[in-house]
Scaffold this motif. Structure first.
Motif, mmCIF file in Angstrom:
data_model
loop_
_atom_site.group_PDB
_atom_site.id
_atom_site.type_symbol
_atom_site.label_atom_id
_atom_site.label_comp_id
_atom_site.label_asym_id
_atom_site.label_seq_id
_atom_site.Cartn_x
_atom_site.Cartn_y
_atom_site.Cartn_z
ATOM 1 N N ILE A 69 -13.273 66.576 -46.695
ATOM 2 C CA ILE A 69 -12.231 65.900 -45.916
ATOM 3 C C ILE A 69 -10.888 66.638 -46.013
ATOM 4 O O ILE A 69 -10.257 66.912 -44.997
ATOM 5 N N ILE A 73 -8.859 68.287 -42.874
ATOM 6 C CA ILE A 73 -7.480 67.915 -42.566
ATOM 7 C C ILE A 73 -6.577 69.144 -42.510
ATOM 8 O O ILE A 73 -5.742 69.286 -41.614
ATOM 9 N N ALA A 77 -4.709 70.098 -39.191
ATOM 10 C CA ALA A 77 -3.243 70.069 -39.218
ATOM 11 C C ALA A 77 -2.667 71.409 -38.797
ATOM 12 O O ALA A 77 -1.663 71.474 -38.068
ATOM 13 N N VAL A 106 -3.204 65.004 -35.608
ATOM 14 C CA VAL A 106 -3.798 65.266 -36.925
ATOM 15 C C VAL A 106 -4.633 64.093 -37.396
ATOM 16 O O VAL A 106 -5.726 64.271 -37.931
ATOM 17 N N VAL A 107 -4.131 62.908 -37.180
ATOM 18 C CA VAL A 107 -4.851 61.734 -37.682
ATOM 19 C C VAL A 107 -5.650 61.053 -36.582
ATOM 20 O O VAL A 107 -6.119 59.931 -36.766
ATOM 21 N N CYS A 109 -8.659 59.940 -34.840
ATOM 22 C CA CYS A 109 -10.005 59.805 -35.402
ATOM 23 C C CYS A 109 -11.045 60.555 -34.595
ATOM 24 O O CYS A 109 -12.113 60.854 -35.108
ATOM 25 N N LEU A 112 -11.185 64.167 -36.372
ATOM 26 C CA LEU A 112 -11.760 64.096 -37.717
ATOM 27 C C LEU A 112 -13.188 63.550 -37.646
ATOM 28 O O LEU A 112 -14.084 64.019 -38.345
#
Lengths: 204, 178
Positions: A69, A73, A77, A106-107, A109, A112
């Motif tokens: 993870i 990230i 990022a 970046v966040v 979902c 990711l």
């Protein structure tokens, strides 16, 4: 080849990130106030998702399980910062109207989620197909939402400073509520219901 | 996924990833820094020239934050950035002041007010009211001034008006322009 097409179409229909997986709704709700924003956001997401999927898919044999993870990230990022700087340098006006929501990719979902659920388990070609499918699915969804919100909220449709049409009566007295955050919830709720009713979201 | 490796492996791997990330970001920053500065600079120049159409060049004083507007090497006004606390967040305003201390005009540089209501502060219908006002006229109508608030957006309107009034008052007390 067949599985490739399936992967590609998955993101657009059966596993549409916005209407079926309900992923990444925060930026979707926030920037879907105009078609221009929707295009800008789709382009940014396409670039980040594509690059992240490719890099993670290539590295998947070397990425340590326990640190996956943080690795994802850091990669995401970095890509997002690159997009943010590029937008600021080459299309400052778009960068301004997307504002905070580019760094927030970046966040997101979707990105990711695809790294974890797809790119880290599949080869590069399939990861590319997945990224393109998911981005197109996201693009279709956010364009639809923006279209409804912009037309109802401003009474006219303006794409990249070209006015395509305006609705008499509504353009002088638009339903500005659709440009507010709550309008986003109304629109996405109705569209979700519509997709479900049309059977597009027949989930397994 | 990855096979069993030494317990230091994740640390080494992440260090390498972060190092590569820093290298690529540094390169990207070098490639774009100048362009971003130019974009910001030309945006300021464009904004200033909507207030002062005769603008030829401007000088920026970092200590006071004042832009001095020059045409034919004569000062035709001053401008400065200020910030108001709006309804949806900070509102960045560019304020132009005539040599005699009156308001030349204002422009909104950035804002996050409610679309359709407070966001109307960027429209000329609201902004044009500021042109030519002297220090004690800068207030909303209901507060005894001569600026009409936007219907349904009193907070946004008042935030802009009060920030402008305060700045003009300050510069007036310092001797009102040059």
């Amino acid at each position: 080849m067949k599985s490739l097409i399936k992967t590609l179409s998955n993101g657009i229909l059966r596993a549409n990130p916005t209407f079926i997986l309900l992923l990444g709704l925060c930026p979707t709700l926030a920037v879907s106030t105009s078609i221009d924003n929707a295009f800008g956001m789709t382009g940014s997401v396409l670039f980040v998702l594509l690059a992240a999927n490719v890099i993670i898919s290539i590295l998947r044999r070397w990425i340590p399980d326990r640190a996956r993870i943080p690795t994802f990230i850091v990669i995401i990022a970095t890509l997002v910062t690159i997009v943010d700087l590029a937008l600021k340098a080459y299309v400052p006006s778009l960068s301004k109207s997307l504002g905070m929501y580019v760094p927030l990719i970046v966040v997101n979902c979707i990105i990711l989620g695809r790294a974890e659920a797809f790119a880290s388990k599949n080869n590069v070609i399939h990861s590319i197909a997945d990224a393109v499918g998911m981005s197109v699915g996201f693009g279709v969804a956010i364009l639809l939402i923006s279209f409804v919100r912009q037309v109802l909220g401003s009474g006219k449709l303006e794409v990249f400073n070209v006015q395509l049409f305006s609705i008499p009566g509504l353009d002088s007295n638009p339903a500005a509520i659709f440009l507010l955050p709550m309008g986003a919830f109304f629109v996405i709720g109705v569209l979700l219901a519509l997709f479900r009713w049309m059977g597009v979201s027949e989930c397994e | 996924m990855a096979k069993q490796r030494g317990s230091l492996y994740p640390i080494v791997f992440l260090t390498v990833v972060v190092f590569l990330s820093v290298v690529s970001l540094t390169l990207m920053d070098q490639m774009t820094r100048e362009k971003i500065l130019i974009a910001q600079q030309s945006e300021i120049q464009e904004m200033l020239s909507t207030l002062f159409p005769n603008l030829e060049t401007f000088q920026y004083d970092e200590d006071s934050g004042l832009y001095t507007i020059l045409a034919n090497t004569a000062t035709i006004g001053q401008a400065q950035m200020l910030q108001a606390g709006g309804y949806g967040g900070a509102i960045d305003i560019l304020l132009g002041i005539e040599p005699d201390g009156r308001v030349r005009g204002i422009r909104i540089i950035s804002q996050q007010e409610t679309p359709g209501l407070g966001a109307k502060i960027i429209e000329s219908q609201f902004l044009d009211q500021f042109a030519g006002l002297s220090v004690n006229e800068i207030a909303l109508n209901r507060d005894g001034g001569s600026v009409d608030a936007i219907t349904g957006a009193t907070i946004s309107s008042r935030a802009v008006v009060e920030a402008v009034a305060e700045t003009v008052r300050d510069s007036f007390e310092q001797g009102g322009g040059e």
